[in-house]
Design an enzyme around this catalytic site. Sequence first.
Site: not given
Ligand code: ACO
Length: 327
Positions: A114, A284, A254
């Site tokens: 990214c 993203n 980003h």
């Molecule tokens: N729908 C419903 N529930 C979901 C989904 C979904 N699509 N995805 C995950 N969950 C659930 C999980 O299973 C988890 O359930 P559990 O508590 O029973 O285990 C719950 O939701 C919470 O999951 P978390 O991982 O704690 O959710 P979080 O609030 O951290 O959000 C996310 C996840 C959106 C991925 C976030 O962490 C994020 O945006 N991270 C950074 C992404 C990023 O910036 N990446 C860098 C660039 S990408 C690249 O370089 C290609």
Amino acid sequence: MKKINVKILGTGSYVPEKVLTNADLEKMVDTSDQWITERTGIKERRIIDKSQNLSDLAFEASKKAIEKSKISISDIDVIVVATVSGDMPFPATACILQKKLVSNAVAFDISAACSGFMYGLSIAKSFIESGSYKTVLLVGGEVLTRITDWTDRNTCVLFGDGAGAMVLQASETENDVLSVHLGADGTYTNLLNIPAGGTAMQTTHETVDNKLQFIKMSGKEVFKIAVVKMTEATQKALEIAGKKDEDIALYIPHQANLRIIEAVGKRLGVAKEKVYVNVHKYGNMSSATTIIALDEAITSGTVKKGDLVNIMAFGGGLTWGAAVLKI
Ligand code: ACO
């Protein structure tokens, strides 16, 4: 010897026509519009057509940037494509783009996930300032939906496809790239990667059965580091440029997650209105997000000629970067 400055001649962007909404995703995996909206801010994303590849998206974005720059293709000395989802492992998508543009420029890809556009900006700036090359076409483009596991709700709701381009040229008078600051920490390669398909883990029936050719991410950990590193990179880019918040018309972070964008804005202490958001429309798009957002902000008149913009990114590697640009 007179200092060579870097002028931004023009930008362009292209996203595929097909829209995939959260409602569509509800039919594909166990998720909901409410969860995706609350946790990421994403409402829909663009999906590349079967007939297209990254080089086609890059071509469309490049044509627009070249047209706005009022140069001819033969003026371009170097084509740099920042991507982690190129047409093939090699040759570089930049070479395929060079052929499509009918150019004879030097052409290569860079892999910084990214943050690819930030890394590309630094390369373009150095090429031009050193006098090595005069005109650079820099592209940030991805087809992440082709390296996404569509059965994994943790990742498949996040990504989209698109490409953005910028033409930069040597100038005796105007300096539009005021600063670029980059960083990386390879101890975090495990948090965000594609395990198989490289030479460390070759593609086999087993890797395909286990879906190891797709993006794997520890979202929570990446989230925390993203907020800290994008904030630090932005502060550093401002410091190098000798600018303060009041000098900056717009911040373009980003576009991975609205909560990351808001947390970075809060840490930087900048007004919400000065932070650009389009993650709801595209999700993203990795290296394409900042340049597409910048092109949108210019085209829509959100920023005008002479404004200073701070762009920042964060991604796999882990890598990060920020830049201060004059539009
Ligand atoms: N729908 C419903 N529930 C979901 C989904 C979904 N699509 N995805 C995950 N969950 C659930 C999980 O299973 C988890 O359930 P559990 O508590 O029973 O285990 C719950 O939701 C919470 O999951 P978390 O991982 O704690 O959710 P979080 O609030 O951290 O959000 C996310 C996840 C959106 C991925 C976030 O962490 C994020 O945006 N991270 C950074 C992404 C990023 O910036 N990446 C860098 C660039 S990408 C690249 O370089 C290609």
